[in-house]
Design a protein around this motif. Structure first.
Motif, PDB file in Angstrom:
ATOM      1  N   PHE A 169       0.883  -1.167   0.000  1.00  0.00           N
ATOM      2  CA  PHE A 169       0.000   0.000   0.000  1.00  0.00           C
ATOM      3  C   PHE A 169       0.915   1.209   0.000  1.00  0.00           C
ATOM      4  N   ILE A 215       3.473  -4.759   2.339  1.00  0.00           N
ATOM      5  CA  ILE A 215       2.685  -5.496   3.333  1.00  0.00           C
ATOM      6  C   ILE A 215       2.899  -7.005   3.223  1.00  0.00           C
ATOM      7  N   SER A 251      -1.249  -8.549  14.997  1.00  0.00           N
ATOM      8  CA  SER A 251      -1.993  -7.494  14.332  1.00  0.00           C
ATOM      9  C   SER A 251      -1.080  -6.746  13.359  1.00  0.00           C
ATOM     10  N   GLY A 252      -1.583  -6.521  12.155  1.00  0.00           N
ATOM     11  CA  GLY A 252      -0.799  -5.775  11.172  1.00  0.00           C
ATOM     12  C   GLY A 252       0.156  -6.640  10.375  1.00  0.00           C
ATOM     13  N   SER A 253       0.138  -7.951  10.617  1.00  0.00           N
ATOM     14  CA  SER A 253       1.082  -8.815   9.908  1.00  0.00           C
ATOM     15  C   SER A 253       0.642  -9.092   8.469  1.00  0.00           C
ATOM     16  N   GLY A 254      -0.593  -8.705   8.113  1.00  0.00           N
ATOM     17  CA  GLY A 254      -1.023  -8.846   6.723  1.00  0.00           C
ATOM     18  C   GLY A 254      -2.043  -9.960   6.492  1.00  0.00           C
ATOM     19  N   LYS A 255      -2.650 -10.482   7.569  1.00  0.00           N
ATOM     20  CA  LYS A 255      -3.595 -11.598   7.439  1.00  0.00           C
ATOM     21  C   LYS A 255      -4.794 -11.214   6.572  1.00  0.00           C
ATOM     22  N   SER A 256      -5.418 -10.086   6.908  1.00  0.00           N
ATOM     23  CA  SER A 256      -6.592  -9.663   6.141  1.00  0.00           C
ATOM     24  C   SER A 256      -6.201  -9.387   4.697  1.00  0.00           C
ATOM     25  N   THR A 257      -5.076  -8.729   4.518  1.00  0.00           N
ATOM     26  CA  THR A 257      -4.630  -8.386   3.171  1.00  0.00           C
ATOM     27  C   THR A 257      -4.441  -9.653   2.333  1.00  0.00           C
TER      28      THR A 257
HETATM   29  N1  ATP Z   1      -6.338  -0.155   2.234  1.00  0.00           N
HETATM   30  C1  ATP Z   1      -5.170   0.041   2.899  1.00  0.00           C
HETATM   31  N2  ATP Z   1      -4.445   1.146   2.682  1.00  0.00           N
HETATM   32  C2  ATP Z   1      -3.283   1.349   3.330  1.00  0.00           C
HETATM   33  N3  ATP Z   1      -2.761   0.499   4.229  1.00  0.00           N
HETATM   34  C3  ATP Z   1      -3.444  -0.622   4.514  1.00  0.00           C
HETATM   35  C4  ATP Z   1      -4.687  -0.906   3.862  1.00  0.00           C
HETATM   36  N4  ATP Z   1      -5.140  -2.085   4.339  1.00  0.00           N
HETATM   37  C5  ATP Z   1      -4.217  -2.518   5.230  1.00  0.00           C
HETATM   38  N5  ATP Z   1      -3.200  -1.651   5.339  1.00  0.00           N
HETATM   39  C6  ATP Z   1      -2.014  -1.806   6.199  1.00  0.00           C
HETATM   40  O1  ATP Z   1      -1.451  -3.055   5.929  1.00  0.00           O
HETATM   41  C7  ATP Z   1      -0.950  -3.651   7.116  1.00  0.00           C
HETATM   42  C8  ATP Z   1      -1.532  -5.037   7.252  1.00  0.00           C
HETATM   43  O2  ATP Z   1      -2.940  -4.926   7.454  1.00  0.00           O
HETATM   44  P1  ATP Z   1      -3.878  -6.165   7.622  1.00  0.00           P
HETATM   45  O3  ATP Z   1      -5.232  -5.634   7.825  1.00  0.00           O
HETATM   46  O4  ATP Z   1      -3.674  -7.124   6.516  1.00  0.00           O
HETATM   47  O5  ATP Z   1      -3.342  -6.821   8.955  1.00  0.00           O
HETATM   48  P2  ATP Z   1      -3.965  -7.961   9.848  1.00  0.00           P
HETATM   49  O6  ATP Z   1      -2.913  -8.973  10.036  1.00  0.00           O
HETATM   50  O7  ATP Z   1      -5.245  -8.395   9.282  1.00  0.00           O
HETATM   51  O8  ATP Z   1      -4.175  -7.220  11.236  1.00  0.00           O
HETATM   52  P3  ATP Z   1      -5.362  -7.331  12.305  1.00  0.00           P
HETATM   53  O9  ATP Z   1      -5.073  -8.552  13.126  1.00  0.00           O
HETATM   54  O10 ATP Z   1      -5.212  -6.091  13.112  1.00  0.00           O
HETATM   55  O11 ATP Z   1      -6.636  -7.415  11.547  1.00  0.00           O
HETATM   56  C9  ATP Z   1      -1.313  -2.714   8.229  1.00  0.00           C
HETATM   57  O12 ATP Z   1      -0.172  -1.954   8.542  1.00  0.00           O
HETATM   58  C10 ATP Z   1      -2.376  -1.831   7.661  1.00  0.00           C
HETATM   59  O13 ATP Z   1      -2.305  -0.544   8.224  1.00  0.00           O
END
Ligand code: ATP
Ligand code: MG
Lengths: 224, 249
Positions: free
Chosen positions: B11, B16, B36-42
């Motif tokens: 991003f 990420i 948290s923030g490791s990129g799971k959702s992404t």
């Molecule tokens: N649309 C976006 N634009 C900019 N940055 C993003 C976007 N989506 C996610 N990020 C960033 O990417 C990184 C990973 O986000 P992600 O949501 O994949 O983490 P996660 O592992 O799912 O965390 P959590 O457990 O908090 O849900 C984070 O630093 C987040 O701020």
């Protein structure tokens, strides 16, 4: 008091006639056109082609940023200098539609913007096409959100029609003004004119709250 | 089978996901864990093309996409048919009843007639235990009920892979339990599930495979048993937060 009552009774038919011939049809036609304009402006604004976005943004900026009275004068008195001469009725329709259209475009923009992102993602994951998303997700929700401000746009439009008296149309306000000048009874006449506007406003408010209730029927906040 | 090779996602200038390689087998439950923030959702969103990776390939059931160039709408739609996402916030359509929410996609996708879709929707809502709320609007349902409708809605498009992004994080514990029960049922039916969750009990009970993400890289990829027994410091440190004792000890 008797004098006022008989004056009101005598003048009411003329006021109602002006209302039915000018104020109401002008409001209805301009409102319908302004919704069409609002939809087009919102459509242009969400297009990927930048110049179309500019056209839409400039239109909204111009017509929200200047007084309706000035727009009316430009169209009725100004355009003939460019060879475009419109009669009072047409000029009034054009000015009121373009003016209200700019507000309606803003209303639609805000309504679409307030639909949560998750709704679009749900449509995406289910593989809806753009058109299906518009039809089943965006429009139903945007309409519900837009109804209250749209009602306000209409009410502003109805009141705004009183300005067409300045371009020689005999609307509710102009009819009252003429009788006031003839009878030297400004207090009685303008009070009567105000009362007729209030009746229209009240009917619109009732209609508005009915439509809002209907469109909110699936929301808990209204059931509770 | 779902496989990911060399997948990267940024991003802006934030990198990420870094060179992700994965292989998931049909009929298995994969749980993605990580801080948290490791990129799971992404990562999950990339599998459903809600995000477009810059690099790498995604292959599901023989359909393959190469990222980097411009993807056509048709390519994206074809790939997306293979998976469906269940969101943390449910994202049901508030203007439609539970039944309509579930029946809409199969009708619109042209896979089923309207009456077939409704029958399917009814069956799926029965399956998730909501036969009595079929005609309710989402706003009148509890969070747990809404999430079960959302699961039925995702099932209705017959995806090969069901993706869940923290499906119970917005729910109270009692409501979480009813959603977890549905997930366990799906896992027992040997559906292919990919679940991002912080519910370790669920992960320990049903996961066939764990993927542990750390700062955008796959730090562990293997059988769930091995993960919970691992003595890698990074994994132990992560599990300690959840009071998960090593299953090896
Ligand atoms: N649309 C976006 N634009 C900019 N940055 C993003 C976007 N989506 C996610 N990020 C960033 O990417 C990184 C990973 O986000 P992600 O949501 O994949 O983490 P996660 O592992 O799912 O965390 P959590 O457990 O908090 O849900 C984070 O630093 C987040 O701020
Ligand atoms: Mg997340």
């Amino acid at each position: 008091m008797d004098r006022y009552l008989s004056l009101w009774a005598e003048s009411l038919p003329q006021l109602l006639m002006a209302t039915l011939k000018i104020t109401i049809p002008l409001s209805i036609i301009a409102f319908i056109l302004s919704i069409v304009i609002g939809i087009v402006a919102q459509g242009l604004r969400s297009s990927r082609f930048k110049p179309l976005q500019w056209v839409s943004n400039i239109y909204v900026w111009l017509f929200r940023g200047t007084p309706l009275l000035v727009q009316l004068f430009l169209i009725f008195y100004g355009l003939p200098k460019l060879g475009i001469t419109l009669d009072g009725w047409t000029a009034a329709i054009v000015a009121l539609s373009l003016n209200t259209g700019a507000y309606v475009a803003e209303t639609f923009r805000a309504a679409v913007a307030s639909i949560p992102r998750g709704q679009f993602e749900a449509a995406q994951t289910l593989n809806f096409t753009k058109l299906q998303t518009l039809r089943h997700v965006v429009i139903p929700q945007a309409v519900r959100i837009a109804l209250p401000p749209l009602g306000n746009d209409l009410i502003d439009l109805v009141k705004g029609t009183s300005l067409v008296s300045t371009i020689s149309l005999i609307d509710l306000f102009q009819a009252g003004k003429q009788i006031a000048a003839r009878t030297f009874e400004p207090l009685a006449m303008y009070a009567e004119v105000a009362a007729v506007y209030l009746v229209i406003f009240t009917v619109l408010s009732i209609l508005q709250s009915y439509l809002e209730k209907r469109s909110n029927r699936y929301m808990r906040s209204v059931h509770a | 089978m779902l496989s990911v090779e060399g997948l990267s996602k940024s991003f802006g200038n934030q990198h990420i996901l870094k060179d992700i390689n994965l292989q998931l087998n049909d009929g298995e439950t994969t749980v993605i864990l990580g801080p948290s923030g490791s990129g799971k959702s992404t990562l999950l969103r990339c599998l459903n093309l809600l995000e477009t990776p810059e690099q790498g390939t995604l292959t599901i059931e023989g359909d393959r996409l190469q990222f980097g160039g411009k993807l056509s709408d048709a390519q994206v739609r074809t790939m997306r048919q293979h998976s469906a996402m269940v969101f943390q916030q449910f994202n049901l359509f508030p203007n439609y009843t539970a039944l309509q929410n579930v029946a809409l996609a199969p009708t619109l996708n042209g896979k089923l007639s309207k009456s077939e879709s409704q029958q399917l929707a009814r069956d799926l809502l029965v399956k998730v235990g909501l036969e009595h709320r079929i005609d309710s609007y989402p706003d009148l349902l509890s969070g747990g009920q809404q999430q079960r409708v959302a699961i039925a809605r995702a099932l209705a498009v017959s995806p090969d892979y069901l993706l869940f992004d923290e499906p119970t994080s917005a729910l109270d514990p009692e409501l979480e339990a009813e959603v977890i029960r549905v997930l366990i049922d799906l896992a027992r039916e040997n559906r292919s599930l990919v679940v991002v969750t912080h519910n370790m009990a669920f992960a320990q009970k049903v996961a066939n495979k764990i993927i542990f993400l750390d700062e955008g890289r796959v730090a562990f990829d293997g059988p769930a048993g091995d993960f919970f027994a691992s003595d890698q410091p990074r994994i132990r440190q992560f599990l300690n937060i959840f009071d998960v004792v090593s299953s090896a000890s």
